[in-house]
Design an enzyme around this catalytic site. Structure first.
Site, PDB file in Angstrom:
ATOM      1  N   ARG A  17     -43.285 -11.515   3.486  1.00  0.00           N
ATOM      2  CA  ARG A  17     -44.240 -10.650   4.194  1.00  0.00           C
ATOM      3  C   ARG A  17     -43.995  -9.164   3.939  1.00  0.00           C
ATOM      4  O   ARG A  17     -44.772  -8.322   4.356  1.00  0.00           O
ATOM      5  CB  ARG A  17     -44.174 -10.970   5.702  1.00  0.00           C
ATOM      6  CG  ARG A  17     -44.766 -12.309   6.055  1.00  0.00           C
ATOM      7  CD  ARG A  17     -44.351 -12.784   7.438  1.00  0.00           C
ATOM      8  NE  ARG A  17     -43.039 -13.426   7.432  1.00  0.00           N
ATOM      9  CZ  ARG A  17     -42.455 -13.973   8.502  1.00  0.00           C
ATOM     10  NH1 ARG A  17     -43.062 -13.923   9.670  1.00  0.00           N
ATOM     11  NH2 ARG A  17     -41.266 -14.539   8.416  1.00  0.00           N
TER      12      ARG A  17
ATOM     13  N   THR B  61     -33.088 -22.278   7.633  1.00  0.00           N
ATOM     14  CA  THR B  61     -31.881 -21.658   8.186  1.00  0.00           C
ATOM     15  C   THR B  61     -30.701 -22.632   8.328  1.00  0.00           C
ATOM     16  O   THR B  61     -29.548 -22.232   8.149  1.00  0.00           O
ATOM     17  CB  THR B  61     -32.189 -20.979   9.538  1.00  0.00           C
ATOM     18  OG1 THR B  61     -33.025 -21.847  10.314  1.00  0.00           O
ATOM     19  CG2 THR B  61     -32.906 -19.673   9.356  1.00  0.00           C
TER      20      THR B  61
HETATM   21  C1  UD1 Z   1     -35.955 -17.619  12.797  1.00  0.00           C
HETATM   22  C2  UD1 Z   1     -35.816 -18.760  13.797  1.00  0.00           C
HETATM   23  C3  UD1 Z   1     -36.702 -18.474  15.006  1.00  0.00           C
HETATM   24  C4  UD1 Z   1     -36.314 -17.135  15.607  1.00  0.00           C
HETATM   25  C5  UD1 Z   1     -36.320 -16.021  14.561  1.00  0.00           C
HETATM   26  C6  UD1 Z   1     -35.690 -14.765  15.153  1.00  0.00           C
HETATM   27  C7  UD1 Z   1     -35.421 -20.795  12.503  1.00  0.00           C
HETATM   28  C8  UD1 Z   1     -36.028 -22.056  11.987  1.00  0.00           C
HETATM   29  N1  UD1 Z   1     -36.234 -20.001  13.194  1.00  0.00           N
HETATM   30  O1  UD1 Z   1     -37.312 -17.588  12.362  1.00  0.00           O
HETATM   31  O2  UD1 Z   1     -36.555 -19.482  15.992  1.00  0.00           O
HETATM   32  O3  UD1 Z   1     -37.220 -16.825  16.677  1.00  0.00           O
HETATM   33  O4  UD1 Z   1     -35.555 -16.393  13.405  1.00  0.00           O
HETATM   34  O5  UD1 Z   1     -35.743 -13.681  14.278  1.00  0.00           O
HETATM   35  O6  UD1 Z   1     -34.247 -20.585  12.320  1.00  0.00           O
HETATM   36  N2  UD1 Z   1     -32.669 -17.431   5.672  1.00  0.00           N
HETATM   37  C9  UD1 Z   1     -31.833 -17.882   4.677  1.00  0.00           C
HETATM   38  N3  UD1 Z   1     -32.150 -19.019   4.003  1.00  0.00           N
HETATM   39  C10 UD1 Z   1     -33.265 -19.745   4.264  1.00  0.00           C
HETATM   40  C11 UD1 Z   1     -34.127 -19.270   5.279  1.00  0.00           C
HETATM   41  C12 UD1 Z   1     -33.801 -18.121   5.977  1.00  0.00           C
HETATM   42  O7  UD1 Z   1     -30.801 -17.268   4.392  1.00  0.00           O
HETATM   43  O8  UD1 Z   1     -33.477 -20.772   3.601  1.00  0.00           O
HETATM   44  C13 UD1 Z   1     -32.320 -16.203   6.383  1.00  0.00           C
HETATM   45  C14 UD1 Z   1     -33.327 -15.088   6.183  1.00  0.00           C
HETATM   46  O9  UD1 Z   1     -32.969 -14.282   5.085  1.00  0.00           O
HETATM   47  C15 UD1 Z   1     -33.245 -14.347   7.494  1.00  0.00           C
HETATM   48  C16 UD1 Z   1     -32.814 -15.404   8.506  1.00  0.00           C
HETATM   49  O10 UD1 Z   1     -32.288 -16.473   7.753  1.00  0.00           O
HETATM   50  O11 UD1 Z   1     -32.254 -13.332   7.444  1.00  0.00           O
HETATM   51  C17 UD1 Z   1     -33.981 -15.898   9.361  1.00  0.00           C
HETATM   52  O12 UD1 Z   1     -34.958 -16.445   8.512  1.00  0.00           O
HETATM   53  P1  UD1 Z   1     -36.507 -16.156   8.670  1.00  0.00           P
HETATM   54  O13 UD1 Z   1     -37.247 -16.869   7.603  1.00  0.00           O
HETATM   55  O14 UD1 Z   1     -36.745 -14.715   8.849  1.00  0.00           O
HETATM   56  O15 UD1 Z   1     -36.749 -16.948  10.030  1.00  0.00           O
HETATM   57  P2  UD1 Z   1     -37.856 -16.674  11.107  1.00  0.00           P
HETATM   58  O16 UD1 Z   1     -39.130 -17.293  10.667  1.00  0.00           O
HETATM   59  O17 UD1 Z   1     -37.890 -15.259  11.479  1.00  0.00           O
HETATM   60 CA    CA Z   2     -36.981 -13.299  10.655  1.00  0.00          CA
END
Ligand code: UD1
Ligand code: CA
Length: 461
Positions: free
Chosen positions: A18, A83
């Site tokens: 995004r 995550t």
């Molecule tokens: C996540 C949470 C959500 C919470 C929000 C708060 C999950 C499924 N959801 O959603 O409940 O309200 O954060 O900000 O956990 N990342 C990785 N590898 C991956 C995916 C993500 O390292 O495969 C990292 C991203 O770089 C980021 C963090 O994990 O720093 C959170 O990931 P993001 O995709 O932003 O999750 P949200 O949709 O915001």
């Molecule tokens: Ca996030």
């Protein structure tokens, strides 16, 4: 604070779609520092057994940008499958260490130390399997929602994409900050499935899994919800910067700094500003130290500088990598480039550029000059329009101007050369060789006046 130190794991592998950017999301700067650095600084400020970062998207760039943090280790998440999958890449490490792990998110960069301390204390004092941060947001869109039963007991976290209409109305959200007992976390990771709308392994599913298996799980609600905002797009980036700016500026004002129109001033939270510093609107200051009584008028940019007591920087000046001595005056509209050192009482005026030069006590260059690779002594007066010709197209050369020299206007020094102590350089001179002490140097073409000549020229027209 508990005596036990948690391991810290920061998730930073996501692409940040995004943001629509080539730069990995966690490297986007918020108040001069990449988001991830704010999270790392916070991590280092807490008692910890180790600090690790999960990287993936833009891995090399992220690792490179974190070079100054020498003690961190990186785990590589080849493909970003959610995550829980991200935490899973650190599984082998987590199996070898005992205790607890604090999981942070690289894009939640406004968190404050006290909130994490509360989380960790609660977690250890109550011997929890999992404690995580929640907040009440009037606009919870995009966040995972905290599902509780009628007694208020937590049942699960539901992601926006999977939430029913009634669940979407829940305003208590998951901040994405967790403290896990490592054994319980590893158990949960074995059992999390990607059976959801996004086909991702959600770390949030650890909540319902651990509750169903009779583990102690609790969500702690933060009273100050601004802290937990995750940066997912440029609007949130702007918002985060404003929050951090306000937080930094308010602290500085409490410490005795005057900020005129504070909301237009950006100051790096790592800067050191003494009481009675005064800063005008539209100014940016990063990596710098300002001693007592320094005044910065409006619209200046100051980076990696040390400004000593009572230094006065006038409007529109740009200073980088320089030292400004006590009571020195710079500007308006002056440029100090890296490795410039101004001693006490120096005066640098408008449209003067100084580069890699030392200027001795009480010396002045008040108007329109370029002084590069020079060593200027004490009580030197440099007239308007003096230029050091320091570059011959291949190499840089040095100009030395000894104490008490007077340099007339519109002069050039073709370096290398030395202007000896107490000498006088006549206006309009181009110096090409050394000037011995106490001499007058002049290299002018003799003036000739042709009387009546201009009248003749006018007649031709
Ligand atoms: C996540 C949470 C959500 C919470 C929000 C708060 C999950 C499924 N959801 O959603 O409940 O309200 O954060 O900000 O956990 N990342 C990785 N590898 C991956 C995916 C993500 O390292 O495969 C990292 C991203 O770089 C980021 C963090 O994990 O720093 C959170 O990931 P993001 O995709 O932003 O999750 P949200 O949709 O915001
Ligand atoms: Ca996030």
């Amino acid at each position: 604070m508990s005596l036990e130190k948690p391991h810290i794991l920061i998730l930073a592998a996501g692409q940040g779609k995004r943001m629509h950017s080539k730069l990995p999301k966690v490297l986007h700067p918020v108040l001069f520092h990449p988001m991830l650095h704010h999270v790392l600084d916070l991590s280092f400020s807490l008692p910890h057994a180790s600090i690790s970062v999960v990287v993936g998207h833009g891995r090399d760039q992220v690792i490179q940008a974190c070079k100054k943090y020498s003690q961190i280790q990186f785990f590589h998440q080849e493909e970003q499958k959610g995550t829980a999958h991200a935490v899973g890449v650190a599984k082998d490490f987590l199996k070898t260490v005992k205790g607890h792990v604090l999981i942070l998110s690289g894009d939640v960069c406004l968190l404050q130390k006290e909130s994490l301390e509360d989380l960790i204390n609660f977690h250890f004092n109550n011997q929890q399997a999992l404690t995580f941060l929640t907040a009440h947001l009037p606009e919870p869109k995009g966040y995972g929602r905290i599902v509780r039963n009628e007694k208020g007991t937590i049942l699960a976290i539901r992601e926006e994409a999977d939430a029913s209409l009634s669940e979407k109305k829940i305003t208590e959200i998951n901040a994405g900050i967790y403290c896990f007992e490592i054994k319980s976390l590893l158990d949960a990771l074995e059992n999390i499935q990607a059976a959801n709308q996004q086909n991702e392994y959600y770390l949030t599913d650890a909540v319902s899994y651990l509750i169903e298996n009779k583990n102690k799980v609790e969500g702690l609600s933060l009273s100050e919800p601004t802290e937990i905002h995750g940066v997912n797009d440029r609007e949130a980036l702007h918002w985060a910067e404003k929050v951090l700016q306000k937080r930094t500026n308010e602290r500085l004002m409490r410490e005795g700094v005057t900020l005129h129109l504070s909301e237009t001033i950006l100051i790096d939270p790592h800067c050191k500003l003494a009481p009675d510093v005064e800063i005008g609107p539209g100014t940016q200051i990063s990596q710098s130290r300002l001693e007592r009584g320094v005044v910065i008028e409006g619209f200046c940019k100051i980076h990696a500088c040390h400004l000593e007591e009572g230094a006065h920087i006038k409007q529109g000046s740009y200073l980088e990598g320089s030292l400004v001595g006590k009571e020195a005056k710079v500007g308006p509209y002056a440029h100090l480039r890296p490795e410039s050192k101004l001693s006490r009482g120096v005066k640098i005026g408008n449209f003067v550029e100084i580069k890699k030069s030392t200027i001795g006590e009480d010396s002045k260059a008040s108007h329109l000059s370029y002084i590069g690779d020079a060593e200027v002594g004490k009580n030197v007066n440099i007239g308007c329009g003096f230029i050091t010709c320091n570059f011959d197209g291949k190499n840089k050369h040095k100009t030395v101007i000894e104490d008490e020299v007077f340099v007339g206007s519109d002069t050039q020094a073709v370096a290398p050369l030395t202007i000896g102590k107490g000498s006088y350089v006549a206006s309009g001179t181009t110096l090409t060789k050394n000037v011995p002490p106490d001499s007058l140097a002049l290299s002018r073409v003799k003036q000739e006046n042709k009387e009546g000549y201009s009248k003749r020229l006018r007649k031709v027209d």
